[in-house]
Design an enzyme around this catalytic site. Structure first.
Site, PDB file in Angstrom:
ATOM      1  N   CYS A  59      -2.000  -2.352   7.676  1.00  0.00           N
ATOM      2  CA  CYS A  59      -1.921  -3.316   6.573  1.00  0.00           C
ATOM      3  C   CYS A  59      -0.635  -4.128   6.577  1.00  0.00           C
ATOM      4  O   CYS A  59      -0.652  -5.309   6.242  1.00  0.00           O
ATOM      5  CB  CYS A  59      -2.172  -2.606   5.249  1.00  0.00           C
ATOM      6  SG  CYS A  59      -3.905  -2.092   5.130  1.00  0.00           S
TER       7      CYS A  59
ATOM      8  N   ASP B 125       0.795  -1.246   0.000  1.00  0.00           N
ATOM      9  CA  ASP B 125       0.000   0.000   0.000  1.00  0.00           C
ATOM     10  C   ASP B 125       0.825   1.294   0.000  1.00  0.00           C
ATOM     11  O   ASP B 125       0.521   2.223   0.764  1.00  0.00           O
ATOM     12  CB  ASP B 125      -0.962  -0.004   1.198  1.00  0.00           C
ATOM     13  CG  ASP B 125      -1.948  -1.146   1.171  1.00  0.00           C
ATOM     14  OD1 ASP B 125      -1.862  -1.996   0.269  1.00  0.00           O
ATOM     15  OD2 ASP B 125      -2.808  -1.210   2.069  1.00  0.00           O
TER      16      ASP B 125
ATOM     17  N   LYS C  26      -6.836  -4.931  -3.158  1.00  0.00           N
ATOM     18  CA  LYS C  26      -7.616  -5.501  -2.057  1.00  0.00           C
ATOM     19  C   LYS C  26      -8.546  -4.450  -1.473  1.00  0.00           C
ATOM     20  O   LYS C  26      -8.293  -3.258  -1.612  1.00  0.00           O
ATOM     21  CB  LYS C  26      -6.684  -5.987  -0.960  1.00  0.00           C
ATOM     22  CG  LYS C  26      -5.925  -4.822  -0.332  1.00  0.00           C
ATOM     23  CD  LYS C  26      -5.019  -5.266   0.790  1.00  0.00           C
ATOM     24  CE  LYS C  26      -4.194  -4.135   1.330  1.00  0.00           C
ATOM     25  NZ  LYS C  26      -4.960  -3.243   2.219  1.00  0.00           N
TER      26      LYS C  26
HETATM   27  C1  VGL Z   1      -4.691   0.995   5.776  1.00  0.00           C
HETATM   28  C2  VGL Z   1      -6.166   2.090   7.161  1.00  0.00           C
HETATM   29  C3  VGL Z   1      -7.189   1.865   6.278  1.00  0.00           C
HETATM   30  C4  VGL Z   1      -3.289   0.543   5.512  1.00  0.00           C
HETATM   31  C5  VGL Z   1      -5.712   0.744   4.882  1.00  0.00           C
HETATM   32  O1  VGL Z   1      -2.908   0.367   4.318  1.00  0.00           O
HETATM   33  O2  VGL Z   1      -2.518   0.370   6.496  1.00  0.00           O
HETATM   34  N1  VGL Z   1      -4.914   1.651   6.920  1.00  0.00           N
HETATM   35  N2  VGL Z   1      -6.943   1.186   5.142  1.00  0.00           N
END
Ligand code: VGL
Ligand code: ZN
Length: 236
Positions: free
Chosen positions: A177, A19, A129
């Site tokens: 994540c 991410d 995802k």
């Molecule tokens: C994430 C909060 C909400 C992350 C993803 O990638 O850590 N954190 N969605």
């Protein structure tokens, strides 16, 4: 009769970059993690190593995703503060309390894009995802429900089909994540390494709980100077 061969431990490492997207980074990210952009040079260093498998993941939500505070009613709709109990859409008796966030990584927006300075040309797979609006999905493998799992990304299949033994993880965010991806990687049977300096947390105070969880499940937290990185450098 065949000659005796010395016993070897199979080793096929994969790099999973979690991410590294605009919405998780300053200056414009809606859910910007402090220093989120600063880890890219280190991640590019990792991407230059001879990992035979390199994967980037993307948080990838529809606008009506359950994790967005904006999709809930006041007063329990404050990003970073409010939480919400999600029921497993396939089994109402299984519930998970989850935090609510600002809108982020909406499919088709700039916030969902990987950082342009990330060396994506080295990556063979981009795994998306979090597209199922009904469930939160921090882990790049699957949502957190188990009875049954609602949504899988396909990451486990990619890694298993490639014969991967060891998963090396970097990216954002260290306490969400990255953490859930690392814990699930152990659950999938992989030796799992998190390169700490190539991650940044939403909440630095939460990291001691993350480390405790890593200790409990057997995730190894390492630096760039660790033997496990050296072993990848020597991989051929
Ligand atoms: C994430 C909060 C909400 C992350 C993803 O990638 O850590 N954190 N969605
Ligand atoms: Zn998200």
């Amino acid at each position: 009769m065949s000659e005796a061969t010395p016993p070897t431990t199979p080793f096929k490492p994969a790099l999973v970059i979690v991410d590294v997207q605009e919405d998780f980074c300053p200056p414009t990210g809606s859910l910007a993690v402090a220093g989120g952009r600063d880890i890219v040079p280190l991640i590019n260093e990792l991407l230059a190593l001879p990992f035979p498998v390199k994967i980037a993941t993307k948080d990838f939500h529809p606008q009506d995703h359950v994790s967005f505070a904006s999709n809930h009613k006041p007063p329990n709709n404050k990003p970073f503060t409010s939480s919400f109990v999600i029921q497993n859409p396939l089994n109402k008796t299984e519930t998970i309390e989850t935090e609510l966030w600002p809108d982020h990584c909406v499919i088709g927006t700039k916030g969902a894009e990987l950082l342009p300075e990330l060396d994506v040309s080295k990556v063979q797979h981009i795994v998306e995802k979090g597209q199922d609006k009904r469930v939160e999905m921090y882990s790049a493998f699957a949502d957190p429900f188990r009875n049954p799992t609602v949504s899988k990304s396909g990451l486990a299949k990619i890694l298993h089909d490639a014969g991967v033994t060891d998963v090396y993880i970097a990216g954002l965010a260290a306490d969400y994540c990255v953490k859930f991806t690392a814990v699930d990687a152990v659950g999938e049977g992989f030796k799992t390494w998190v390169i700490e300096e190539a991650t940044k947390p939403v909440d630095p105070a939460a990291m001691k709980w993350v480390w405790q969880e890593y200790e409990r499940v057997g995730v190894d937290l390492i630096g760039m100077d660790h033997n496990a990185i050296q072993k990848v450098k020597e991989y051929s």
